[in-house]
Design an enzyme around this catalytic site. Structure first.
Site, PDB file in Angstrom:
ATOM      1  N   THR A 169       0.589  -1.903  -3.076  1.00  0.00           N
ATOM      2  CA  THR A 169       0.142  -1.982  -4.800  1.00  0.00           C
ATOM      3  C   THR A 169      -0.979  -0.833  -4.896  1.00  0.00           C
ATOM      4  O   THR A 169      -0.465  -0.721  -5.995  1.00  0.00           O
ATOM      5  CB  THR A 169      -0.803  -3.177  -4.974  1.00  0.00           C
ATOM      6  N   ASP A 170      -1.073  -0.422  -3.937  1.00  0.00           N
ATOM      7  CA  ASP A 170      -2.116   1.285  -3.976  1.00  0.00           C
ATOM      8  C   ASP A 170      -1.158   2.171  -4.318  1.00  0.00           C
ATOM      9  O   ASP A 170      -1.364   2.574  -5.378  1.00  0.00           O
ATOM     10  CB  ASP A 170      -3.054   1.295  -3.076  1.00  0.00           C
ATOM     11  N   LEU A 171      -0.076   2.246  -3.646  1.00  0.00           N
ATOM     12  CA  LEU A 171       0.845   3.721  -3.883  1.00  0.00           C
ATOM     13  C   LEU A 171       1.638   3.439  -5.036  1.00  0.00           C
ATOM     14  O   LEU A 171       1.920   4.477  -5.500  1.00  0.00           O
ATOM     15  CB  LEU A 171       1.602   3.287  -2.307  1.00  0.00           C
TER      16      LEU A 171
END
Lengths: 425, 425
Positions: B173-175
Site C-alpha cells: 500500500t505504501d508503494l
C-alpha cells in the site's frame, strides 16, 4: 497554486490515445489516461474484449468490463485484414499515444514496426505492457499475473513459515504494471513537449512485481539471506500483527519505539518498555509469543471499536481487518468517494471503484460510461476523414462494425470471472 | 517517433522537487521523479530519514536508504524553527514541485497553508501521500502499510479458506500510493504546462489499496457476495495453481479454453476437454481436486525445467516459484537489468533494484548515488541566493547542517529493519 477549476483543461485533455489493449493491465492503464482527460479509443474485435463476457453479467452487461473501460470510446476494427490495418494507420496518424499489451514484437508482425510508426506519426508515444520485457530469453513466453507473482519473488515471502509460497489474491502484477505504464506515458508526453518527439515506453509485469519487493530486496542484497515467510507477523519487529478484542481482531502496527510506548501505555503495560526482558526490539522479538499473549489479554478486555478509538487517539496505527462489505460501508471510504455509481444507458446504474488519486484542481471525472461494443465506430472513423459511404462499405465487409450488445455471449453459463492472459493474442 | 537519444532531455529534467518525505511511500515517489530527470532535494532533519538507520548497515550505510534515495540531493534543515522555515520558503519559491508525506494538514500547521504556498509560488505543484485522505472521519489517524492492508479489504481475500486474513509481505500500500503520486505529479505538471497553474495532488494508501481489488470489487458490487480466501487456487477457474514436478513446484495458469486445451494436450490428457465430467469450467471447478490430481500425476513425470520449456513452447503461461536468490540469478531478470550496482563514494558498490519502467528514448539513469546526510546543503542554499556567510551562520546555529555519516546511529544493535510509519511526524 490557484485552485484550478474543474473547467480547466485536464492533464491529458486534447490528446488522443489509440488503445489496442485487452483484459486488465492495458485497460487499467488507458482507463487512468481517460480519467485524466484523454480521448481513449478502444479498438476491439467483433467479439469484443474478453472481459465483456467475464464476471457476473447484469442485464447482459459485465460490471468488470464497465469498471475498467469507463471514459473510453469503442470501435470495432478487424486488424487481421489489410483494410482494417490501413484504417488503424489513419487512426495512428491522428493520435498522440498508441498502447498495446500484445507480446513484444506482435505489433511489428502486424505491419507496425518502429520505422513504419515513425513514418506515420513522428510525434507518437508508443507504449506496451508485457510480461517479461522486450529483450532477454523469455521475450516470447506468454505471461499471466499468477506466473509473474511466482517468478518475481512475490509469492516466496507470502504465507506461513511451514507452508507453501502463496499468491496475493489481487492481480497485483497486472495492476502495478498498468500503473507504471500510465506514469511512463505521461512522462513521455512531457518529454515530447520538451523534445518534440515521441518515444517507446514499456512496462513489464515481472519488473514491476520485483520493484514491490522494496526493502526485502535491499535486505537480501546486503545480507545474502533469503527473507522468511512469517504470516501476519513482521519478520523483524515485535509486537506487530493481529490481536484479539472481545468481538474480533484488530491490526496493530506500533512502528517505532515512540509509538510502541504510546501503545503499551494505552493498554496499561507501559512498564514493559523498561522491563529487562522487553526493553529492546531484539528481546521483544525473541519473546514474541509471550509478548503477543500479554497484549492479547489486555486487548480482549474491550471491543474492536473501543480499542480502535483509544489507540488512534493515542497515535497508534491500528484498524479492523475489513471484508469488502465493511470496506464499502466504511465512512472514510465513502467520504473518499471510492465507490461511484455510473448510469449506463440501457443497463441502469453500475457501481464501480472511484478515483484513488485526487487532483484537487482538475479532478478525475466520469465523462463517458464504458462503451457498447463499436458504439463509436462511425464517429471515430469520420474524425479521421472517412466518408459515410466509406464507413458503410467497411461495415458491409465487416472490416469495421458496430455490434449491438445482444450479439454478445450466447451461453451465459459458460461465463467465468477472473483474469485471463494479458499476453495471448 | 525518432528514437530520442539518452542525450535528449528527460521527461522531468530542469524541474526542481522539494522533498519533505520520509521512509517509504514518499521517497519511493520522489525517487521515480529523480529517475525521470528531476532535481530532487531531500530535506532531512539533523538525525536524517529514519531509513538511514534501518536495515542492515554496511560500512555505516543503509542499503535500504540507498535504494530509495538515489538521484536525490540531501540538505539538513531544522523546520521546527522560524529561520529554517524561511529557508524552506526560499526553496519552495525556486521549485516546481513540493512533496510531503505528513498527515494532511501538518504542512499548514508548519506555516505553509494553501494560500501561503500560492503566494510564494503560483506555479507550484504540491503533493501529499497519506493514509486515509484529507477529508473524512479518519483524517487525523496515523497510517501504516499493515493497517491500510487490513482496512482496504486486501487482507480479507489473501490466505486460506479455514485460516485468518493474511497480509502481503510486501509494503504494497505504501508503494502503490507512491506510484500513484508520481503519476499524479507528472500529470499535474502537464496540466500546468497547459493551464499555467499548479495544483494539489493527493495519493491515499487505503484508496490505492482498494483500487487493487479490481474485479474482486466489481464482482462484489454486482453479486453482493464476498470473495472467499482460496489460497493458491483461483476462486472461479480450474485448473490453476501450483503443480508438482519431480523436483519442485510449477505455477501454471491456463487462462482460457484455448490455452487449457494446449496445456492438457502438452501433458497428454487432452481428451478431458471432451470428457463430459470436465468439458466446462463449471464441471472442472466442481471436480477441482480430482482434476488437479490427474494433472499432478502427469507433471510428476518430468522436471520443472523440462515442463517449463515444453509448456512455454505450447503457449501455456507457467513458471517457477522463485525465491530471491533465484529471481536475481534469473537470466531474464538480468537481461532486464533489474539489479544495478551503484558506486557510493566511501561505501563501495551498493546493489539495488533497477528501473522497472523502460523509456526507450530517455531511459532512467543513475545520475547521483543516494546522498550523505546534508551533502548538498551548501550547494542548494547557494542556489537560492544565500551567501557563504549566511550559510555558515545558519550552520553555526544548527538551522542548516551537513552532518557526516559517522555521527549517525550510536547503537547499531538498536537498528531494526522494516517499515515504520509514513505518517507520524
Amino acid at each position: 497554486m490557484r485552485d484550478l477549476s474543474p473547467l480547466d483543461k485536464k492533464p491529458l485533455e486534447g490528446l488522443r490515445v489509440i488503445d489496442l489493449t485487452r483484459v486488465l493491465s492495458g485497460p487499467f492503464c488507458t482507463m487512468m489516461l481517460g480519467d485524466m482527460g484523454a480521448e481513449v479509443i478502444k479498438v476491439e474485435t467483433e467479439r469484443g474484449d474478453a472481459t465483456r463476457e467475464q464476471g457476473t453479467l447484469r442485464d447482459g452487461f459485465s460490471w468488470y468490463y464497465a469498471s475498467f473501460n469507463r471514459n473510453k470510446k469503442s470501435i470495432v476494427l478487424d486488424l487481421r485484414c489489410e483494410e482494417g490495418r490501413s484504417v488503424l494507420a489513419k487512426l495512428i496518424a491522428s493520435a498522440d499515444v498508441l498502447v498495446d499489451n500484445f507480446r513484444p514484437g506482435v505489433l511489428a508482425q502486424m505491419g507496425f514496426d518502429k520505422e513504419r510508426l515513425r513514418e506515420i506519426n513522428p510525434r507518437l508515444v508508443t507504449a506496451n505492457v508485457n510480461g517479461f520485457g522486450s529483450c532477454g530469453p523469455y521475450v516470447d513466453r506468454p505471461a499471466f499475473d499468477f506466473i509473474a507473482q511466482a517468478m518475481s519473488g512475490l509469492m516466496s515471502v507470502n504465507g506461513y513459515d511451514q507452508g507453501e509460497p502463496l499468491r496475493s489474491a489481487q492481480p497485483i502484477t497486472d495492476l502495478v504494471a498498468g500503473l507504471y505504464l500510465a506514469f511512463g506515458i505521461t512522462a513521455a508526453l512531457r518529454a515530447r513537449d520538451i523534445n518534440g518527439h515521441g518515444q517507446h515506453v514499456e512496462a513489464v509485469m515481472v519488473n514491476g512485481a520485483i520493484s514491490m519487493m522494496a526493502y526485502l530486496a535491499s535486505e537480501y542484497f546486503v545480507t545474502g539471506k533469503l527473507p522468511e515467510r512469517t504470516g501476519n507477523d513482521h519478520p523483524l519487529v515485535a509486537p506487530y500483527g493481529l490481536f484479539r478484542a472481545s468481538d474480533g481482531e484488530i491490526a496493530i502496527a506500533p512502528s517505532n519505539d515512540v509509538i510502541l510506548r504510546r501503545f503499551l501505555s494505552a493498554i496499561g503495560i507501559e512498564h514493559l518498555m523498561d522491563d529487562p526482558c522487553y526493553d529492546t526490539n531484539e528481546k521483544r522479538f525473541a519473546r514474541r509469543s509471550e509478548l503477543h499473549e500479554l497484549i492479547d489479554t489486555r486487548i480482549a478486555s474491550g471491543t474492536q471499536e473501543s480499542w480502535i478509538a483509544r489507540l488512534n487517539t493515542a497515535g497508534v496505527p491500528c484498524g479492523r481487518v475489513q471484508a469488502l462489505d465493511e470496506v464499502f460501508a466504511d465512512p472514510q471510504v465513502l467520504a473518499q468517494e471510492m465507490t461511484i455509481d455510473v448510469e449506463h444507458p440501457g443497463h441502469g446504474l453500475v457501481r464501480m471503484l472511484g478515483f484513488p488519486l485526487k487532483l484537487h484542481g482538475t479532478p478525475c471525472q466520469i465523462r463517458l460510461p464504458a462503451p457498447e461494443l463499436g458504439e463509436h465506430t462511425d464517429e471515430v472513423l469520420a474524425s479521421v476523414g472517412l466518408t459515410t459511404d466509406e464507413i458503410s462499405a467497411l461495415k458491409e465487409r465487416r472490416v469495421a462494425g458496430a455490434v449491438p450488445m445482444n450479439c454478445g455471449p450466447v451461453n451465459p453459463s459458460a461465463v467465468i470471472a477472473g483474469p485471463v492472459s494479458v499476453q495471448d493474442r
